[in-house]
Scaffold this motif. Sequence first.
Motif, mmCIF file in Angstrom:
data_model
loop_
_atom_site.group_PDB
_atom_site.id
_atom_site.type_symbol
_atom_site.label_atom_id
_atom_site.label_comp_id
_atom_site.label_asym_id
_atom_site.label_seq_id
_atom_site.Cartn_x
_atom_site.Cartn_y
_atom_site.Cartn_z
ATOM 1 N N LYS A 200 49.924 86.817 50.174
ATOM 2 C CA LYS A 200 50.250 88.245 50.110
ATOM 3 C C LYS A 200 51.671 88.474 49.588
ATOM 4 O O LYS A 200 51.946 89.490 48.930
ATOM 5 C CB LYS A 200 50.067 88.885 51.487
ATOM 6 N N THR A 201 52.563 87.538 49.855
ATOM 7 C CA THR A 201 53.908 87.648 49.293
ATOM 8 C C THR A 201 53.874 87.505 47.782
ATOM 9 O O THR A 201 54.550 88.242 47.052
ATOM 10 C CB THR A 201 54.831 86.578 49.907
ATOM 11 N N LYS B 251 51.345 88.243 45.877
ATOM 12 C CA LYS B 251 50.739 89.466 45.336
ATOM 13 C C LYS B 251 51.770 90.590 45.259
ATOM 14 O O LYS B 251 51.809 91.345 44.279
ATOM 15 C CB LYS B 251 49.564 89.886 46.204
ATOM 16 N N MET C 138 51.535 94.846 53.327
ATOM 17 C CA MET C 138 50.510 93.850 53.636
ATOM 18 C C MET C 138 51.133 92.470 53.838
ATOM 19 O O MET C 138 50.699 91.694 54.695
ATOM 20 C CB MET C 138 49.472 93.809 52.513
ATOM 21 N N ALA C 139 52.175 92.144 53.077
ATOM 22 C CA ALA C 139 52.878 90.877 53.272
ATOM 23 C C ALA C 139 53.585 90.858 54.623
ATOM 24 O O ALA C 139 53.589 89.843 55.324
ATOM 25 C CB ALA C 139 53.872 90.651 52.138
ATOM 26 N N ALA D 36 51.641 96.833 48.963
ATOM 27 C CA ALA D 36 51.585 95.374 48.842
ATOM 28 C C ALA D 36 52.646 94.714 49.718
ATOM 29 O O ALA D 36 52.379 93.705 50.383
ATOM 30 C CB ALA D 36 51.776 94.970 47.383
ATOM 31 N N ALA E 64 50.975 90.251 57.299
ATOM 32 C CA ALA E 64 50.567 88.852 57.333
ATOM 33 C C ALA E 64 51.630 87.998 58.029
ATOM 34 O O ALA E 64 51.306 87.080 58.786
ATOM 35 C CB ALA E 64 50.326 88.343 55.909
ATOM 36 N N ASP F 130 48.202 82.745 54.291
ATOM 37 C CA ASP F 130 47.967 84.169 54.054
ATOM 38 C C ASP F 130 49.279 84.887 53.743
ATOM 39 O O ASP F 130 49.325 85.762 52.870
ATOM 40 C CB ASP F 130 47.298 84.796 55.281
#
Length: 468
Positions: free
Chosen positions: A53-54, A56, A146-147, A143, A150, A49
Amino acid sequence: MGPTALFFLTATAMALAPAPSAQAQSVSFDEALRQATGASGAVQGASLDVRAKTLKAEALSNIDGPSLDLTAFRGRLSTDLSLDTSRLAGVAGGIGAALPNLPIPEIPNSLDRDVVTNLTSFGLVGMWPIYTAGRLDAVKGVAAGMAQEADAERLEAEEKLGTQVAQRYFQLLLAQRVVAVRAEVTAGVMEHQRDAAKLEKGGLISRAERLRADVALDAARSEEAQARSDAEIAQVALDRLLNTGAQVRPATPLFVNSLPVGSLQSFIDTGMRENAAWKKIASKRFQSEQALRLHGKEYSPTVFAVGNYNLNRGGERVVRSNWAVGVVVSVPLVHRINTGKLIEAAKLDQKRVEVTARQAERDIPTLIEKNWRALENARIQFLSTASSVELARENIRLQTVAFQQGQVASLEVVDARLNLAKIETQRAQSAYNYVMGLAQLLEAAGETRRLGSLADQADIHLPLDTPQ
């Protein structure tokens, strides 16, 4: 415990135990933690995950840069052409007036034509956001947040796994220590039973005294069998957690540090930086700030630099290449979405994160202090049992001599041995409580991986008991 129940318990433990391997694998705690991390679905999923996310976030890193698209078209084109010929008609009328005998055709004021032709077109379209009021930066920020979240969840999964590995690893050591203690009790009571049989033959004790020794031996064997069953179950639990084909033999013993491993305040300070839950809150805070920044600029203008070039080929000469370069300014006037409510929702999300953060500022130090004090209690309790072991061993020696001289009953010798077993078991339990208290303290402080090094640095180690 009757013979039937004992047989059933032993058979159950043997069924649960893994098939014996050719050679047991000696594994330190750090090695066990690495193996468990590689076998853990929760940690692997969290790591995937993080990577997703990284990627993205990296994919959006150039969202405010230029773009260039290649376009192509092949088909039929229909267009109306209108040519203004009024000036030409005026010239022709003047010539006709000057030369009345010259035949001049009548020229209309305009010529209209419907052109249908095959068209092939290749084009380049470029666009570059010049001003977006920070909206694109906010998108990148969300973004990135979010990384970060995670990654905090991955860290949380690793910290919980570290505590779980410590629990199963050192629980096996505790179980093996209890087996060794119970085996020592059985051997001692067996020796006592042999002495009782000899004394009975010599007429120095009654048959009832010898029977008491027999009963004590049966009870000692039953307790040892139960301890071995518990150790086998603990072995299965550790082997399956590490997902290894060979049986795991712990190489890091139960340990205790005679001095505190650190002050309470030092652990609190570390926890407020490294605690996984706190890091997750920090990422949520950053995301809420970026979301508010994004929704708060819905009615701000947007400026784009645009360029376009089309290479056209068709059956008519009127079809030619064309290009355009310029600046586009867009000012939103009416939205289908209620932007005001989105902004208010973003503010509420931000408040929710701050409320959670304030609660965590109280909960994390409280949890750390609770674990630190439990650790200190286990350390003090362990250190206080050292003299009790020596006294219990001396008491066994004295009671054995007194029994051989007919001064005490068989029960006194058995009680002395059971007292030693109780003290040694409590001592091992205190060491286990110390290790688990340390593991939970390190988890709360975000430092679970320090447990292996602290075990190596400890000045007190319990013996490693090889399973028999």
